[in-house]
Design a protein around this motif. Structure first.
Motif, PDB file in Angstrom:
ATOM      1  N   UNK A 156       0.832  -1.202   0.000  1.00 59.57           N
ATOM      2  CA  UNK A 156       0.000   0.000   0.000  1.00 59.57           C
ATOM      3  C   UNK A 156       0.871   1.258   0.000  1.00 59.57           C
ATOM      4  N   UNK A 157       1.836   1.302   0.899  1.00 63.27           N
ATOM      5  CA  UNK A 157       2.701   2.481   1.043  1.00 63.27           C
ATOM      6  C   UNK A 157       3.530   2.723  -0.221  1.00 63.27           C
ATOM      7  N   UNK A 158       4.085   1.664  -0.780  1.00 66.17           N
ATOM      8  CA  UNK A 158       4.969   1.807  -1.943  1.00 66.17           C
ATOM      9  C   UNK A 158       4.211   2.313  -3.169  1.00 66.17           C
ATOM     10  N   UNK A 159       2.984   1.842  -3.387  1.00 73.47           N
ATOM     11  CA  UNK A 159       2.232   2.311  -4.549  1.00 73.47           C
ATOM     12  C   UNK A 159       1.788   3.769  -4.385  1.00 73.47           C
ATOM     13  N   UNK A 160       1.511   4.190  -3.168  1.00 74.33           N
ATOM     14  CA  UNK A 160       1.232   5.611  -2.937  1.00 74.33           C
ATOM     15  C   UNK A 160       2.477   6.442  -3.255  1.00 74.33           C
ATOM     16  N   UNK A 161       3.625   5.966  -2.785  1.00 71.51           N
ATOM     17  CA  UNK A 161       4.881   6.647  -3.063  1.00 71.51           C
ATOM     18  C   UNK A 161       5.133   6.757  -4.563  1.00 71.51           C
ATOM     19  N   UNK A 162       4.935   5.652  -5.285  1.00 67.01           N
ATOM     20  CA  UNK A 162       5.143   5.651  -6.735  1.00 67.01           C
ATOM     21  C   UNK A 162       4.228   6.656  -7.431  1.00 67.01           C
ATOM     22  N   UNK A 163       2.948   6.673  -7.052  1.00 65.65           N
ATOM     23  CA  UNK A 163       1.974   7.557  -7.687  1.00 65.65           C
ATOM     24  C   UNK A 163       2.333   9.020  -7.467  1.00 65.65           C
ATOM     25  N   UNK A 164       2.632   9.375  -6.223  1.00 65.29           N
ATOM     26  CA  UNK A 164       2.953  10.766  -5.893  1.00 65.29           C
ATOM     27  C   UNK A 164       4.231  11.203  -6.598  1.00 65.29           C
ATOM     28  N   UNK A 165       5.226  10.360  -6.592  1.00 63.73           N
ATOM     29  CA  UNK A 165       6.511  10.659  -7.231  1.00 63.73           C
ATOM     30  C   UNK A 165       6.335  10.873  -8.727  1.00 63.73           C
ATOM     31  N   UNK A 166       5.581   9.971  -9.377  1.00 60.82           N
ATOM     32  CA  UNK A 166       5.337  10.094 -10.817  1.00 60.82           C
ATOM     33  C   UNK A 166       4.584  11.380 -11.147  1.00 60.82           C
ATOM     34  N   UNK A 167       3.541  11.677 -10.374  1.00 58.77           N
ATOM     35  CA  UNK A 167       2.738  12.876 -10.633  1.00 58.77           C
ATOM     36  C   UNK A 167       3.569  14.146 -10.472  1.00 58.77           C
ATOM     37  N   UNK A 168       4.474  14.146  -9.505  1.00 60.63           N
ATOM     38  CA  UNK A 168       5.344  15.299  -9.293  1.00 60.63           C
ATOM     39  C   UNK A 168       6.224  15.536 -10.520  1.00 60.63           C
ATOM     40  N   UNK A 169       6.786  14.460 -11.059  1.00 55.54           N
ATOM     41  CA  UNK A 169       7.629  14.582 -12.257  1.00 55.54           C
ATOM     42  C   UNK A 169       6.797  15.009 -13.461  1.00 55.54           C
ATOM     43  N   UNK A 170       5.600  14.437 -13.608  1.00 54.16           N
ATOM     44  CA  UNK A 170       4.726  14.811 -14.717  1.00 54.16           C
ATOM     45  C   UNK A 170       4.389  16.296 -14.686  1.00 54.16           C
ATOM     46  N   UNK A 171       4.101  16.794 -13.486  1.00 50.82           N
ATOM     47  CA  UNK A 171       3.707  18.189 -13.333  1.00 50.82           C
ATOM     48  C   UNK A 171       4.854  19.127 -13.690  1.00 50.82           C
ATOM     49  N   UNK A 172       6.080  18.694 -13.465  1.00 52.69           N
ATOM     50  CA  UNK A 172       7.251  19.506 -13.807  1.00 52.69           C
ATOM     51  C   UNK A 172       7.598  19.412 -15.299  1.00 52.69           C
ATOM     52  N   UNK A 173       6.974  18.441 -15.987  1.00 50.72           N
ATOM     53  CA  UNK A 173       7.307  18.207 -17.395  1.00 50.72           C
ATOM     54  C   UNK A 173       6.330  18.906 -18.340  1.00 50.72           C
ATOM     55  N   UNK A 174       5.050  18.758 -18.077  1.00 52.99           N
ATOM     56  CA  UNK A 174       4.032  19.378 -18.935  1.00 52.99           C
ATOM     57  C   UNK A 174       3.003  20.076 -18.056  1.00 52.99           C
ATOM     58  N   UNK A 175       2.233  20.949 -18.669  1.00 55.81           N
ATOM     59  CA  UNK A 175       1.181  21.668 -17.952  1.00 55.81           C
ATOM     60  C   UNK A 175      -0.137  20.914 -18.105  1.00 55.81           C
ATOM     61  N   UNK A 176      -0.700  20.496 -16.990  1.00 49.08           N
ATOM     62  CA  UNK A 176      -2.012  19.848 -17.013  1.00 49.08           C
ATOM     63  C   UNK A 176      -2.663  20.035 -15.650  1.00 49.08           C
TER      64      UNK A 176
END
Length: 521
Positions: free
Chosen positions: A418-438
């Protein structure tokens, strides 16, 4: 763009849903036929095979899909032919190499997985690596042309054949009185037959397809060297990124038996306990199908829009995918969590490890977002960064498994997942947000979550006055099916009442969408 995306996503989602339903639900009769020990061995060994398969070749079909999508714009028939042929050679080479490695280290690796009981299963299932990689490249080829039909049909065909032989061999070997390790090994042959059936279909489809490239020059070793570098550059980080869920399951297979053994559990008792944990993963994998299905059309779409420097299109695709996941994942995770006890009894015949299953079920939403966002990063040409994120989260998973299992037992595995998948999701979204505007929020996502919570509360109320697990399995099954159907209807009603889905989004739903959209003022 929207209609093309929705059509591709719908085709592959329906096929993947059928495939995942077969690939997950067959575990229920398998457990009922062969018992928790065989089911546990299967749950331990199969993630190892999937991880090896992905590490060996999974990045190649996705790279082929991405490169062909780009070659259609500024490449040509020769490039398309070269990409496909090079990918096929690489996939076959890696698949054969992986099979030979597993064959040589099967005995010591089985000990790492908890005992000799896993050796036969490892050897048998690894034989699929002789077929599956080459077959998967054909899927990548058609996906590069935005043709999801061949991939969809081949997935369903593969699972039908695989499940048929798994259950057939399980029944025959159990009736013959063979040991749990032999039964589990026989069960694994289903993967070989499934991959072979899918390969035969895809090969025939390719030979007769108008999409087959008509190159005007011969394929040379120089072409092989050129495209090998390109494909490996793309595929190596992609395959690590594609490991998001498989790598976590692989880590569980390697670390959990050892930690349970350190706690005093015997070989087959370890397999049985792992089987309890595998029960929860069975239904979660069905939820994750929506994320996995979206990845296939997403990667070539995002790649093409980025190459065209169309930022608005890239943002819209990303927002649509995330919105789709909010609407699909939250009700499934909350519904599974609320119905954990009756589902455990109805599907597996007892209420063992209810607490473990409840935590695993609740992690379904986080798992879905982790898999989806990993795929989006791949489509954004962030393969290397995505791979680093997955590897970082995997290290966290190893540490959490060791600590939490030591102090809390089997439920520690569920919490670490549970903890690891939350970590993965948050980490990915942070990188996505820094890459493109959405828009990360503001697309009515909160309303969809609220609708799912209201649905979960509504499902829980009848369980306050009933105990289906004390009834017969038939009665409990009928009651649980009614709750699931009622929950689905209530969720749809809550979505409409809260206006979590816009009128335009409703219209894109095939058949019923235009009719439902009329309910909006």
């Amino acid at each position: 763009m929207s209609q093309s995306f929705m059509k591709g996503a719908l085709i592959i989602t329906l096929a993947s849903l059928i495939s995942k339903l077969l690939g997950s639900l067959f575990r229920i009769p398998l457990q009922n036929i062969a018992g928790d020990e065989v089911f546990g061995i299967f749950s331990i060994v199969y993630p190892v095979y999937m991880a090896v398969l992905i590490l060996s070749v999974a990045g190649i079909p996705l790279a082929v899909s991405k490169l062909i999508s780009e070659a259609r714009i500024n490449g040509g028939e020769n490039h398309i032919r070269d990409i496909h042929r090079t990918g096929s050679i690489l996939a076959c080479s890696f698949g054969i190499s992986a099979f030979l490695v597993i064959l040589l280290i099967a005995a010591p690796f089985a000990s790492l997985l908890g005992g000799e009981f896993a050796e036969i299963s490892l050897i048998v299932v690894s034989a699929s690596l002789l077929i599956a990689p080459y077959m998967a490249v054909y899927r990548g080829y058609f996906q590069g042309f935005q043709e999801m039909g061949p991939t969809a049909f081949s997935q369903v065909l593969e699972q039908f054949v695989r499940v048929f032989f798994i259950l057939l061999f399980a029944y025959i070997l159990v009736q013959q009185g063979y040991s749990a390790s032999v039964v589990a090994g026989g069960v694994m042959t289903g993967s070989i037959f499934g991959a072979l059936a899918s390969f035969i279909y895809l090969r025939r489809k390719f030979v007769t397809s108008p999409l087959r490239p008509e190159a005007d020059r011969k394929y040379s070793f120089r072409d092989f060297k050129k495209w090998t570098k390109t494909i490996l550059y793309l595929s190596l980080p992609i395959c690590v990124g594609a490991l998001a869920m498989a790598l976590v399951n692989f880590i569980d297979s390697v670390t959990v038996p050892g930690q349970l053994g350190a706690g005093g559990a015997e070989d087959l008792d370890i397999a049985a306990q792992y089987g309890y944990y595998g029960r929860g993963l069975t239904l979660v994998q069905i939820v994750v199908v929506f994320a996995q299905a979206l990845i296939l059309p997403l990667i070539p779409l995002l790649s093409a829009s980025l190459k065209e420097k169309d930022d608005e299109k890239t943002s819209l695709i990303t927002e649509q995918a995330l919105k789709f996941m909010h609407v699909a994942a939250w009700p499934a995770a909350i519904g599974l969590f609320v119905l954990t006890v009756p589902l455990n009894f109805v599907l597996f015949g007892d209420t063992q490890a209810n607490e473990v299953l409840a935590v695993v079920h609740l992690s379904a939403a986080a798992t879905s977002f982790a898999v989806l966002t990993t795929g989006i990063l791949q489509g954004m040409n962030k393969q290397i960064l995505s791979a680093g994120i997955v590897l970082g989260a995997s290290l966290v998973k190893i540490v959490l498994n060791i600590i939490l299992i030591r102090y809390f037992g089997l439920i520690g595995v569920a919490w670490s997942t549970f903890i690891v998948y939350i970590l993965l999701s948050v980490w990915n979204l942070w990188v996505m947000k820094r890459t493109i505007s959405f828009r990360l929020f503001g697309n009515r996502e909160g309303r969809a979550v609220a609708a799912a919570v209201l649905m979960g509360v509504s499902l829980y109320i009848p369980l306050l006055w009933t105990a289906p697990e004390t009834w017969g399995r038939s009665m409990a099954l009928m009651f649980t099916v009614l709750l699931i159907a009622g929950g689905g209807i209530l969720y749809g009603v809550f979505l409409l009442l809260l206006k979590a889905v816009s009128k335009e989004e409703l219209k894109n739903i095939p058949v019923i969408g235009p009719k439902i959209s009329r309910l909006y003022r």
